[in-house]
Design an enzyme around this catalytic site. Structure first.
Site, PDB file in Angstrom:
ATOM      1  CB  THR A  80       0.965  -8.298   2.904  1.00 51.49           C
ATOM      2  OG1 THR A  80       2.087  -7.392   2.896  1.00 51.49           O
ATOM      3  CG2 THR A  80       1.167  -9.319   4.010  1.00 51.49           C
ATOM      4  CE1 TYR A 127       4.376  -3.840  11.371  1.00 54.40           C
ATOM      5  CE2 TYR A 127       3.179  -2.608  13.047  1.00 54.40           C
ATOM      6  CZ  TYR A 127       3.771  -2.667  11.797  1.00 54.40           C
ATOM      7  OH  TYR A 127       3.752  -1.556  10.980  1.00 54.40           O
ATOM      8  CG  PHE A 140      -1.501   1.255   1.647  1.00 50.08           C
ATOM      9  CD1 PHE A 140      -2.118   2.105   0.740  1.00 50.08           C
ATOM     10  CD2 PHE A 140      -1.405   1.650   2.976  1.00 50.08           C
ATOM     11  CE1 PHE A 140      -2.618   3.333   1.141  1.00 50.08           C
ATOM     12  CE2 PHE A 140      -1.906   2.868   3.388  1.00 50.08           C
ATOM     13  CZ  PHE A 140      -2.504   3.712   2.472  1.00 50.08           C
TER      14      PHE A 140
HETATM   15  P1  NAD Z   1       1.544  -3.638   3.041  1.00 51.86           P
HETATM   16  O1  NAD Z   1       1.323  -4.982   3.642  1.00 51.86           O
HETATM   17  O2  NAD Z   1       0.539  -3.125   2.082  1.00 51.86           O
HETATM   18  O3  NAD Z   1       2.960  -3.577   2.341  1.00 51.86           O
HETATM   19  C1  NAD Z   1       4.070  -4.333   2.760  1.00 51.86           C
HETATM   20  C2  NAD Z   1       4.776  -4.839   1.518  1.00 51.86           C
HETATM   21  O4  NAD Z   1       5.952  -5.547   1.933  1.00 51.86           O
HETATM   22  C3  NAD Z   1       3.934  -5.818   0.710  1.00 51.86           C
HETATM   23  O5  NAD Z   1       4.017  -5.511  -0.654  1.00 51.86           O
HETATM   24  C4  NAD Z   1       4.563  -7.187   1.013  1.00 51.86           C
HETATM   25  O6  NAD Z   1       4.376  -8.111  -0.026  1.00 51.86           O
HETATM   26  C5  NAD Z   1       6.004  -6.786   1.230  1.00 51.86           C
HETATM   27  N1  NAD Z   1       6.753  -7.722   2.061  1.00 51.86           N
HETATM   28  C6  NAD Z   1       6.429  -8.196   3.281  1.00 51.86           C
HETATM   29  N2  NAD Z   1       7.396  -9.017   3.748  1.00 51.86           N
HETATM   30  C7  NAD Z   1       8.347  -9.070   2.781  1.00 51.86           C
HETATM   31  C8  NAD Z   1       9.575  -9.738   2.656  1.00 51.86           C
HETATM   32  N3  NAD Z   1      10.043 -10.520   3.631  1.00 51.86           N
HETATM   33  N4  NAD Z   1      10.294  -9.581   1.523  1.00 51.86           N
HETATM   34  C9  NAD Z   1       9.841  -8.776   0.525  1.00 51.86           C
HETATM   35  N5  NAD Z   1       8.673  -8.099   0.589  1.00 51.86           N
HETATM   36  C10 NAD Z   1       7.936  -8.252   1.705  1.00 51.86           C
HETATM   37  O7  NAD Z   1       1.723  -2.634   4.278  1.00 51.86           O
HETATM   38  P2  NAD Z   1       1.824  -1.051   4.285  1.00 51.86           P
HETATM   39  O8  NAD Z   1       0.687  -0.529   5.058  1.00 51.86           O
HETATM   40  O9  NAD Z   1       2.071  -0.530   2.925  1.00 51.86           O
HETATM   41  O10 NAD Z   1       3.127  -0.845   5.178  1.00 51.86           O
HETATM   42  C11 NAD Z   1       4.393  -0.673   4.573  1.00 51.86           C
HETATM   43  C12 NAD Z   1       5.434  -0.364   5.619  1.00 51.86           C
HETATM   44  O11 NAD Z   1       5.071   0.821   6.330  1.00 51.86           O
HETATM   45  C13 NAD Z   1       5.590  -1.472   6.654  1.00 51.86           C
HETATM   46  O12 NAD Z   1       6.965  -1.603   6.978  1.00 51.86           O
HETATM   47  C14 NAD Z   1       4.826  -0.955   7.827  1.00 51.86           C
HETATM   48  O13 NAD Z   1       5.328  -1.444   9.055  1.00 51.86           O
HETATM   49  C15 NAD Z   1       5.025   0.545   7.706  1.00 51.86           C
HETATM   50  N6  NAD Z   1       3.925   1.267   8.349  1.00 51.86           N
HETATM   51  C16 NAD Z   1       2.709   1.370   7.741  1.00 51.86           C
HETATM   52  C17 NAD Z   1       1.686   2.036   8.387  1.00 51.86           C
HETATM   53  C18 NAD Z   1       0.314   2.192   7.768  1.00 51.86           C
HETATM   54  O14 NAD Z   1      -0.567   2.773   8.388  1.00 51.86           O
HETATM   55  N7  NAD Z   1       0.084   1.720   6.557  1.00 51.86           N
HETATM   56  C19 NAD Z   1       1.888   2.587   9.654  1.00 51.86           C
HETATM   57  C20 NAD Z   1       3.123   2.415  10.252  1.00 51.86           C
HETATM   58  C21 NAD Z   1       4.144   1.781   9.587  1.00 51.86           C
END
Ligand code: NAD
Length: 320
Positions: A44, A154, A20
């Site tokens: 994901t 997490y 995302f």
């Molecule tokens: P998301 O699940 O949509 O995106 C995560 C991406 O990482 C996915 O495309 C998934 O396939 C990939 N991924 C996961 N494990 C992997 C691995 N081992 N190797 C390669 N790819 C891998 O989540 P998001 O909401 O887009 O979050 C992205 C980042 O931002 C994360 O690190 C999350 O902790 C951080 N974050 C997001 C939010 C939020 O509100 N969306 C808030 C705080 C932190």
């Protein structure tokens, strides 16, 4: 997309770039003229999140799990480590994968940055504050996390990744940054990922009851994804080490959010109260003084505007 500290990157590697936030980040980097390599295992993330990027000049996809050694075609000058399950539904389904992405994945992404002399930026989270006893949360607060609770895979993975990033900077003089992202929402979230905004929007559009946990008085601070991406790029460009909070300080209760979604969708859905998950934080609100002062950054998109854009996207992509 403009930042307060414009800086162009020759080649940015975005781990988790098919997710995302990562997909919006890849698009913003391409828009600013950077080459971008997205490294993702699609655990994901979704291919359709980056389908419009695949044909753009300067974009490359490396399908790989970052918890195992991986390579990219050319050296980057910026590595943004976003690969990690992020929604509770995902990390509860993938607990070990999540811990490995925070530990081994961060180690591998740091090693890539070190080998190329690149700047490294870690996507950390407000979850490092756990169920906070200080409100709002400033970067100086150390948090209140249950190390063996269901959310710990997490929260503790992210706390470890912050410690590892700090150790890398101290030991090798690496150029690193840590951003603590607070709840972000917008187009490309998955309707069933368990987070409040996509859940409420999906339910409202389907005419189903909106499931609010507990009494709905727990708060979150919701930041529209364009604002979050602008804050991430400002941190990368500024050169600061952080950690720095990137989030929207406008706090909203989950019940208020549910009612706002009903209003904006024009839905006839009602609210249904369900059990609140273990260790669910009661409050969450960023103190963004540091980002305002150093990065000249603050959110610009109101909840009504951001939710409106998100609802429009969900209407066009129902079923996803
Ligand atoms: P998301 O699940 O949509 O995106 C995560 C991406 O990482 C996915 O495309 C998934 O396939 C990939 N991924 C996961 N494990 C992997 C691995 N081992 N190797 C390669 N790819 C891998 O989540 P998001 O909401 O887009 O979050 C992205 C980042 O931002 C994360 O690190 C999350 O902790 C951080 N974050 C997001 C939010 C939020 O509100 N969306 C808030 C705080 C932190």
């Amino acid at each position: 997309m403009s930042t307060a500290f414009p800086r162009s990157w020759e080649h940015a590697v975005v781990t988790g770039g098919a997710g995302f936030v990562g997909s919006h980040l890849c698009a913003a980097l391409l828009d600013s003229g950077s080459g971008v390599t997205c490294v993702d295992d699609f655990s994901t993330g979704r291919p359709e999140n980056i389908s419009t990027l695949l044909d753009r000049p300067g974009f490359a996809l490396v399908p790989a799990n970052v918890s195992e050694p991986f390579t990219v075609d050319r050296p980057p000058d910026l590595v943004l480590h976003f690969a990690s399950p992020a929604s509770p539904a995902d990390y509860l389904r993938l607990p070990l994968h999540t811990m490995e992405a925070g530990s081994l994945g961060t180690r591998n992404a740091l090693a890539l940055a070190r080998s190329a002399g690149a700047r490294f930026l870690l996507a950390s989270t407000s979850e490092v504050y756990g169920d906070p006893q200080q409100h709002p949360q400033s970067e100086r607060y150390w948090g209140n996390v249950n190390p063996v609770g269901p959310r710990s895979v997490y929260d503790e993975a992210k706390r470890f990744s912050e410690a590892l990033t700090t150790a890398e900077a101290d030991t090798h003089g690496a150029d690193t940054a840590i951003v603590r992202l607070f709840n972000t929402y917008g187009p490309r979230m998955r309707g069933h990922d368990g987070r409040a905004v996509p859940t409420f929007v999906r339910q409202a559009l389907a005419g189903e009851p909106l499931t609010v946990t507990g009494d709905g008085q727990q708060t979150r601070s919701l930041c529209y994804v364009d604002d979050t991406v602008r804050g991430i790029l400002a941190t990368a460009a500024h050169g600061m080490r952080g950690p720095v909070n990137i989030g929207n300080p406008t706090e909203i209760t989950m019940l208020e959010l549910a009612r706002l979604v009903v209003e904006l969708t024009g839905s006839a859905s009602e609210v249904r109260f369900i059990e609140r998950p273990t260790d669910d934080p009661a409050v969450r609100c960023p103190d963004i003084t540091l980002a305002r002062d150093k990065l000249e950054w603050e959110p610009r998109v109101s909840a009504e505007e951001g939710l409106g854009r998100t609802i429009a996207w969900f209407r066009a992509h129902l079923g996803s």
